[in-house]
Design a protein around this motif. Structure first.
Motif, PDB file in Angstrom:
ATOM      1  N   GLY A 240       0.823  -1.197   0.000  1.00 24.26           N
ATOM      2  CA  GLY A 240       0.000   0.000   0.000  1.00 24.26           C
ATOM      3  C   GLY A 240       0.858   1.248   0.000  1.00 24.26           C
ATOM      4  N   THR A 241       1.803   1.277   0.886  1.00 22.28           N
ATOM      5  CA  THR A 241       2.817   2.332   0.920  1.00 22.28           C
ATOM      6  C   THR A 241       4.156   1.617   1.061  1.00 22.28           C
ATOM      7  OG1 THR A 241       2.564   2.507   3.329  1.00 22.28           O
ATOM      8  CG2 THR A 241       1.296   4.042   1.978  1.00 22.28           C
ATOM      9  N   PRO A 242       5.221   2.153   0.504  1.00 16.70           N
ATOM     10  CA  PRO A 242       6.504   1.441   0.581  1.00 16.70           C
ATOM     11  C   PRO A 242       7.133   1.570   1.961  1.00 16.70           C
ATOM     12  CG  PRO A 242       6.778   3.508  -0.582  1.00 16.70           C
ATOM     13  CD  PRO A 242       5.316   3.368  -0.304  1.00 16.70           C
ATOM     14  N   ALA A 243       6.535   0.896   2.944  1.00 18.57           N
ATOM     15  CA  ALA A 243       7.020   0.958   4.325  1.00 18.57           C
ATOM     16  C   ALA A 243       7.382  -0.441   4.800  1.00 18.57           C
ATOM     17  CB  ALA A 243       5.956   1.568   5.230  1.00 18.57           C
ATOM     18  N   ASN A 244       8.425  -0.528   5.598  1.00 17.50           N
ATOM     19  CA  ASN A 244       8.880  -1.796   6.153  1.00 17.50           C
ATOM     20  C   ASN A 244       7.884  -2.272   7.210  1.00 17.50           C
ATOM     21  OD1 ASN A 244      10.220  -3.939   7.290  1.00 17.50           O
ATOM     22  ND2 ASN A 244      12.058  -2.780   7.852  1.00 17.50           N
ATOM     23  N   LEU A 245       7.316  -3.458   7.010  1.00 15.74           N
ATOM     24  CA  LEU A 245       6.322  -3.982   7.945  1.00 15.74           C
ATOM     25  C   LEU A 245       6.926  -4.383   9.281  1.00 15.74           C
ATOM     26  CD1 LEU A 245       4.002  -6.110   5.619  1.00 15.74           C
ATOM     27  CD2 LEU A 245       3.657  -3.794   6.484  1.00 15.74           C
ATOM     28  N   GLN A 246       8.248  -4.360   9.401  1.00 14.23           N
ATOM     29  CA  GLN A 246       8.859  -4.581  10.709  1.00 14.23           C
ATOM     30  C   GLN A 246       8.487  -3.469  11.687  1.00 14.23           C
ATOM     31  OE1 GLN A 246      13.001  -5.050   9.365  1.00 14.23           O
ATOM     32  NE2 GLN A 246      12.975  -7.110  10.256  1.00 14.23           N
ATOM     33  N   LEU A 247       7.996  -2.366  11.168  1.00 16.02           N
ATOM     34  CA  LEU A 247       7.576  -1.243  12.002  1.00 16.02           C
ATOM     35  C   LEU A 247       6.080  -1.295  12.303  1.00 16.02           C
ATOM     36  CD1 LEU A 247       9.557   1.585  10.158  1.00 16.02           C
ATOM     37  CD2 LEU A 247      10.284   0.222  12.132  1.00 16.02           C
ATOM     38  N   SER A 248       5.386  -2.303  11.810  1.00 12.41           N
ATOM     39  CA  SER A 248       3.939  -2.394  11.998  1.00 12.41           C
ATOM     40  C   SER A 248       3.601  -3.097  13.310  1.00 12.41           C
ATOM     41  CB  SER A 248       3.308  -3.173  10.839  1.00 12.41           C
ATOM     42  OG  SER A 248       1.950  -3.422  11.086  1.00 12.41           O
ATOM     43  N   PRO A 249       2.642  -2.572  14.084  1.00 14.35           N
ATOM     44  CA  PRO A 249       2.244  -3.250  15.325  1.00 14.35           C
ATOM     45  C   PRO A 249       1.402  -4.496  15.069  1.00 14.35           C
ATOM     46  CG  PRO A 249       0.893  -1.306  14.979  1.00 14.35           C
ATOM     47  CD  PRO A 249       1.942  -1.287  13.906  1.00 14.35           C
ATOM     48  N   HIS A 250       0.785  -4.606  13.884  1.00 19.41           N
ATOM     49  CA  HIS A 250      -0.051  -5.763  13.599  1.00 19.41           C
ATOM     50  C   HIS A 250       0.052  -6.073  12.109  1.00 19.41           C
ATOM     51  CE1 HIS A 250      -2.992  -8.803  14.141  1.00 19.41           C
ATOM     52  NE2 HIS A 250      -3.474  -8.327  15.269  1.00 19.41           N
ATOM     53  N   VAL A 251       0.961  -6.970  11.767  1.00 20.58           N
ATOM     54  CA  VAL A 251       1.306  -7.217  10.372  1.00 20.58           C
ATOM     55  C   VAL A 251       0.125  -7.780   9.578  1.00 20.58           C
ATOM     56  CG1 VAL A 251       2.776  -8.590   8.843  1.00 20.58           C
ATOM     57  CG2 VAL A 251       3.750  -7.500  10.875  1.00 20.58           C
ATOM     58  N   LEU A 252      -0.631  -8.712  10.157  1.00 23.35           N
ATOM     59  CA  LEU A 252      -1.723  -9.329   9.406  1.00 23.35           C
ATOM     60  C   LEU A 252      -2.835  -8.327   9.116  1.00 23.35           C
ATOM     61  CD1 LEU A 252      -1.958 -12.861  11.097  1.00 23.35           C
ATOM     62  CD2 LEU A 252      -0.836 -12.222   8.949  1.00 23.35           C
ATOM     63  N   TYR A 253      -3.093  -7.418  10.048  1.00 22.06           N
ATOM     64  CA  TYR A 253      -4.042  -6.330   9.769  1.00 22.06           C
ATOM     65  C   TYR A 253      -3.566  -5.524   8.566  1.00 22.06           C
ATOM     66  CZ  TYR A 253      -6.592  -6.529  14.282  1.00 22.06           C
ATOM     67  OH  TYR A 253      -7.372  -6.887  15.348  1.00 22.06           O
ATOM     68  N   GLU A 254      -2.285  -5.180   8.607  1.00 18.21           N
ATOM     69  CA  GLU A 254      -1.709  -4.311   7.579  1.00 18.21           C
ATOM     70  C   GLU A 254      -1.785  -4.966   6.202  1.00 18.21           C
ATOM     71  OE1 GLU A 254       0.473  -0.702   6.574  1.00 18.21           O
ATOM     72  OE2 GLU A 254      -0.487  -1.336   8.432  1.00 18.21           O
ATOM     73  N   VAL A 255      -1.415  -6.231   6.127  1.00 21.98           N
ATOM     74  CA  VAL A 255      -1.408  -6.927   4.844  1.00 21.98           C
ATOM     75  C   VAL A 255      -2.825  -7.068   4.295  1.00 21.98           C
ATOM     76  CG1 VAL A 255      -0.901  -9.123   3.704  1.00 21.98           C
ATOM     77  CG2 VAL A 255       0.737  -8.140   5.291  1.00 21.98           C
ATOM     78  N   ALA A 256      -3.776  -7.381   5.151  1.00 18.65           N
ATOM     79  CA  ALA A 256      -5.162  -7.511   4.699  1.00 18.65           C
ATOM     80  C   ALA A 256      -5.677  -6.186   4.150  1.00 18.65           C
ATOM     81  CB  ALA A 256      -6.045  -7.995   5.847  1.00 18.65           C
ATOM     82  N   GLU A 257      -5.390  -5.098   4.846  1.00 20.35           N
ATOM     83  CA  GLU A 257      -5.870  -3.798   4.387  1.00 20.35           C
ATOM     84  C   GLU A 257      -5.244  -3.419   3.053  1.00 20.35           C
ATOM     85  OE1 GLU A 257      -6.245   0.838   5.932  1.00 20.35           O
ATOM     86  OE2 GLU A 257      -5.657  -0.742   7.320  1.00 20.35           O
ATOM     87  N   GLN A 258      -3.960  -3.722   2.898  1.00 19.04           N
ATOM     88  CA  GLN A 258      -3.285  -3.419   1.631  1.00 19.04           C
ATOM     89  C   GLN A 258      -3.911  -4.194   0.480  1.00 19.04           C
ATOM     90  OE1 GLN A 258       0.786  -4.333   2.321  1.00 19.04           O
ATOM     91  NE2 GLN A 258       1.087  -2.709   3.815  1.00 19.04           N
ATOM     92  N   GLN A 259      -4.161  -5.463   0.704  1.00 23.24           N
ATOM     93  CA  GLN A 259      -4.687  -6.325  -0.353  1.00 23.24           C
ATOM     94  C   GLN A 259      -6.118  -5.946  -0.724  1.00 23.24           C
ATOM     95  OE1 GLN A 259      -3.819  -8.553  -2.428  1.00 23.24           O
ATOM     96  NE2 GLN A 259      -5.784  -9.412  -3.010  1.00 23.24           N
ATOM     97  N   MET A 260      -6.905  -5.552   0.264  1.00 22.36           N
ATOM     98  CA  MET A 260      -8.325  -5.340   0.007  1.00 22.36           C
ATOM     99  C   MET A 260      -8.655  -3.901  -0.401  1.00 22.36           C
ATOM    100  SD  MET A 260      -8.602  -8.380   0.679  1.00 22.36           S
ATOM    101  CE  MET A 260      -7.818  -9.620   1.703  1.00 22.36           C
ATOM    102  N   CYS A 261      -8.079  -2.927   0.272  1.00 21.75           N
ATOM    103  CA  CYS A 261      -8.598  -1.561   0.157  1.00 21.75           C
ATOM    104  C   CYS A 261      -7.626  -0.508  -0.347  1.00 21.75           C
ATOM    105  CB  CYS A 261      -9.100  -1.097   1.531  1.00 21.75           C
ATOM    106  SG  CYS A 261     -10.332  -2.171   2.250  1.00 21.75           S
ATOM    107  N   ARG A 262      -6.341  -0.756  -0.273  1.00 23.47           N
ATOM    108  CA  ARG A 262      -5.392   0.306  -0.608  1.00 23.47           C
ATOM    109  C   ARG A 262      -4.900   0.196  -2.048  1.00 23.47           C
ATOM    110  NH1 ARG A 262      -1.002   0.475   4.259  1.00 23.47           N
ATOM    111  NH2 ARG A 262      -2.417   0.620   6.043  1.00 23.47           N
TER     112      ARG A 262
END
Length: 311
Positions: A240-262
């Motif tokens: 969704g944005t070129p950001a390192n997911l190592q900085l994400s508090p909840h990776v599975l939330y982030e990936v789902a949102e990217q795939q579905m809505c972003r």
């Protein structure tokens, strides 16, 4: 997998039968990538490098491939642990795709006039679907066409994927795409421009699927252990944005949102990952030649010295 039980608690509607093909294709794509990533003598880096001396320094995934990119960065020891982790990942992808099908608004009564006008374009126009690949126009021209077409928020065509400066995927739903195609025939009928409806039965990378996120988060919280950025052993760049997911508090939330809505910008993602990681080798695990061709082309255009291999 107890999919029926997972879905029963938070949604009464079921996915339409004609949508199950898209779900199966997505699950098989993920399963293929997990097979390629499995540990052992067939390790893809060993095959690509010849000596097996390289270690991965980061991962990116094209759209649904984000799930495989995250999986590649999890600490998994041995084949039994790998198999268990792979089963969880396949289940997560399956349920997320089903939730998206549930979130697709019920199709209104067919607009006979719209169907007639679209059919008049001829067989080359293709079978309408929820997403369409457009080759030729650049992003500003597409954005202007979308702006002119109007439409209510949430029912408007969006640029879901930017694969290259002249290769985009439009998303937002079948009827919205048909109306745009007809309203902007001057743009889409130009020589060298190709419009191809995709087989997806849900408009991925679209605000239309926003309602699926709450369901997916509920599934994650109640059925699987959370994956935090600290759990990733190497950088994984979100699409969704070129950001390192190592900085994400909840990776599975982030990936789902990217795939579905972003929206998704592959050139921007590659540029960021290559600049930050400076890899010696970029390895594409597919499937198919399209993403590999786009990646190879982008690396060449950016002047990267990294070698490229595809398996």
């Amino acid at each position: 997998m107890p999919i029926r039980d997972w879905l029963a608690d938070s949604a009464e509607q079921s996915a339409a039968v004609n949508s199950l093909g898209s779900v199966a294709e997505g699950v098989l794509l993920h399963l293929y990538q997990l097979c390629v990533l499995q540990p052992g003598p067939g390790d893809p880096l060993a095959r690509a490098n010849g000596s097996g001396g390289l270690r991965p320094v980061g991962a990116v995934g094209h759209s649904l491939g984000s799930y495989a990119a995250v999986f590649s960065a999890l600490h998994v020891g041995g084949r039994r642990e790998y198999a268990a982790a792979a089963a969880r990942s396949v289940a997560q992808v399956t349920v997320a795709l089903l939730r998206c099908q549930q979130a697709v608004p019920a199709a209104p009564r067919s607009d006979a006039e719209l169907l007639r006008r679209h059919a008049a374009l001829g067989p080359a126009a293709g079978v309408p679907g929820a997403m369409a690949a457009v080759v030729g126009p650049r992003r500003p021209a597409l954005e202007e066409a979308i702006r002119r077409s109007g439409g209510d928020p949430g029912a408007r065509v969006e640029i879901g994927l930017v694969n290259s400066p002249t290769f985009h995927v439009l998303t937002g739903g079948t009827e919205a795409l048909m109306r745009l195609r007809l309203a902007e025939d001057e743009l889409f009928e130009r020589p060298g421009v190709r419009w191809t409806y995709l087989g997806a039965t849900a408009p991925f990378h679209s605000a239309v699927l926003g309602s699926a996120l709450a369901l997916i988060r509920h599934d994650i919280d109640h059925n699987w252990q959370a994956v935090k950025g600290d759990d990733l052993t190497m950088p994984v760049y979100g699409t969704g944005t070129p950001a390192n997911l190592q900085l994400s508090p909840h990776v599975l939330y982030e990936v789902a949102e990217q795939q579905m809505c972003r929206p998704f910008d592959w050139p921007q993602l590659l540029d960021t990952a290559v600049a930050e990681l400076a890899p010696d080798l970029v390895l594409d695990i597919g499937p198919g030649v399209s993403a590999a061709a786009l990646t190879r082309s982008r690396l060449r255009e950016s002047g990267s010295a990294a070698r490229f291999s595809s398996i």
